[in-house]
Design a protein around this motif. Structure first.
Motif, PDB file in Angstrom:
ATOM      1  N   LEU A 239      26.954 102.853  36.201  1.00  0.00           N
ATOM      2  CA  LEU A 239      25.625 102.526  35.685  1.00  0.00           C
ATOM      3  C   LEU A 239      24.579 102.833  36.747  1.00  0.00           C
ATOM      4  N   ALA A 240      23.539 103.535  36.360  1.00  0.00           N
ATOM      5  CA  ALA A 240      22.479 103.918  37.309  1.00  0.00           C
ATOM      6  C   ALA A 240      21.143 103.403  36.804  1.00  0.00           C
ATOM      7  N   TYR A 241      20.336 102.896  37.738  1.00  0.00           N
ATOM      8  CA  TYR A 241      19.053 102.312  37.379  1.00  0.00           C
ATOM      9  C   TYR A 241      17.955 102.834  38.300  1.00  0.00           C
ATOM     10  N   ARG A 249      15.478  99.500  35.233  1.00  0.00           N
ATOM     11  CA  ARG A 249      15.790 100.004  33.906  1.00  0.00           C
ATOM     12  C   ARG A 249      16.803 101.135  34.039  1.00  0.00           C
ATOM     13  N   PRO A 250      17.522 101.474  32.963  1.00  0.00           N
ATOM     14  CA  PRO A 250      18.510 102.555  33.055  1.00  0.00           C
ATOM     15  C   PRO A 250      17.850 103.871  33.434  1.00  0.00           C
ATOM     16  N   ALA A 251      18.498 104.612  34.305  1.00  0.00           N
ATOM     17  CA  ALA A 251      17.991 105.921  34.707  1.00  0.00           C
ATOM     18  C   ALA A 251      18.121 106.914  33.559  1.00  0.00           C
ATOM     19  N   THR A 252      17.124 107.781  33.421  1.00  0.00           N
ATOM     20  CA  THR A 252      17.194 108.840  32.421  1.00  0.00           C
ATOM     21  C   THR A 252      18.116 109.949  32.920  1.00  0.00           C
ATOM     22  N   ALA A 253      18.401 110.908  32.045  1.00  0.00           N
ATOM     23  CA  ALA A 253      19.243 112.041  32.434  1.00  0.00           C
ATOM     24  C   ALA A 253      18.603 112.818  33.584  1.00  0.00           C
ATOM     25  N   VAL A 265      18.155 106.715  43.883  1.00  0.00           N
ATOM     26  CA  VAL A 265      18.377 106.038  42.612  1.00  0.00           C
ATOM     27  C   VAL A 265      19.282 104.850  42.898  1.00  0.00           C
ATOM     28  N   LEU A 266      19.103 103.791  42.145  1.00  0.00           N
ATOM     29  CA  LEU A 266      19.893 102.570  42.326  1.00  0.00           C
ATOM     30  C   LEU A 266      21.142 102.641  41.460  1.00  0.00           C
ATOM     31  N   ILE A 267      22.300 102.541  42.059  1.00  0.00           N
ATOM     32  CA  ILE A 267      23.555 102.510  41.315  1.00  0.00           C
ATOM     33  C   ILE A 267      23.976 101.057  41.156  1.00  0.00           C
ATOM     34  N   GLY A 268      24.223 100.646  39.905  1.00  0.00           N
ATOM     35  CA  GLY A 268      24.544  99.260  39.636  1.00  0.00           C
ATOM     36  C   GLY A 268      25.962  98.906  40.017  1.00  0.00           C
TER      37      GLY A 268
END
Length: 276
Positions: A239-241, A249-253, A265-268
């Motif tokens: 999951l990437a945010y 929020r969820p990262a877009t493509a 990017v933040l990796i959950g």
């Protein structure tokens, strides 16, 4: 408490159009812990995951508005407590407006209640969405007791005769005889079934239980809340945010592609750092 839970679990929050507060981004294995804290604080399930009652939207009514002629807020609270958890062919939304100015947008709901000087007008079969429809007038100038009884019967007749995933608007269009038939059934007892409809709603009201609380009290149900069967405590590291307005929020493509190029990017992981 909602704010504390959102911070502690790194959840994205927003106030909805239906006057609720959404908490997004919880992982499956986090839900029981989140529910436990909310239930202990007096909250209960809003059933947003089910084909059931979603919201009862209201204006401030006669208590605070100079135009209000009835207490729409108290009526909305009473209806939400009465129909909470009511399973149906599709979601159910209600609105209660304290005057004809219609600030609660009741005529866009499955059951819309608009105050009059003499009581309440009841509109049925409205919805927004892909094919918006205005609700149509079912009955006028109802007192509180008659209003609730009429909504009871309308919902129960709909639940028993509609197809799966059929909203009340489509049901009213397709049922033989349309609105006039429905009015005759629930107002004039043309089929002799209103006592049965009343009893069915009474059973629902008496048997209501909070589904969050039921899960917390049932070890078998609790065991289902894992992201991975073979690693119950593990979260999904894929999951990437990204952070936006101080919330994740969820990262877009495109943002995931940027992360692959080495951009931030933040990796959950299992836990998330929360910054105030």
């Amino acid at each position: 408490m909602i704010g504390e839970v959102a911070k502690d679990f790194g959840l994205y929050t927003k106030i909805t159009g239906g006057q609720r507060i959404d908490l997004f981004g919880a992982r499956m294995e986090q839900l029981p812990a989140i529910w436990k804290r909310l239930v202990d604080a007096g909250f209960e399930s809003g059933h947003a995951y089910g084909k059931s009652l979603r919201t009862v939207k209201s204006c401030v009514g006669s208590t605070w508005c100079r135009y209000g002629v009835q207490d729409s807020t108290s009526m909305a609270i009473g209806l939400e407590l009465r129909y909470r958890g009511l399973r149906s062919p599709h979601k159910l939304k209600l609105g209660v407006s304290g005057c004809a100015r219609e600030c609660a947008e009741a005529r866009g709901k499955d059951a819309g209640i608009i105050a009059t000087e003499n009581g309440w007008n009841l509109y049925v079969g409205g919805n927004g969405g892909f094919t918006p429809r205005h609700a149509v007038l079912l009955a006028e100038d109802l007192d509180d007791e008659t209003l609730v009884r009429t909504i009871d019967r309308f919902f129960m007749y709909y639940i028993r005769t509609a197809d799966r995933l059929q909203r009340t608007a489509a049901w009213l269009q397709e049922i033989e005889g349309g609105l006039d038939h429905v009015r005759a059934v629930i107002m004039d007892d043309s089929l002799g079934i209103v006592a049965d409809l009343d009893e069915a709603m009474a059973v629902h009201v008496a048997a209501y239980r909070d589904e969050w609380g039921d899960v917390l009290d049932d070890p078998e149900k609790l065991a289902r809340f894992t992201s991975f069967v073979n690693a119950p405590e593990a979260g999904d590291d894929s999951l990437a945010y990204v952070m936006e307005r101080g919330q994740r929020r969820p990262a877009t493509a495109q943002e995931r592609a940027a992360a692959a190029r080495g951009e931030a990017v933040l990796i959950g992981g299992t836990t998330l750092e929360v910054r105030s």
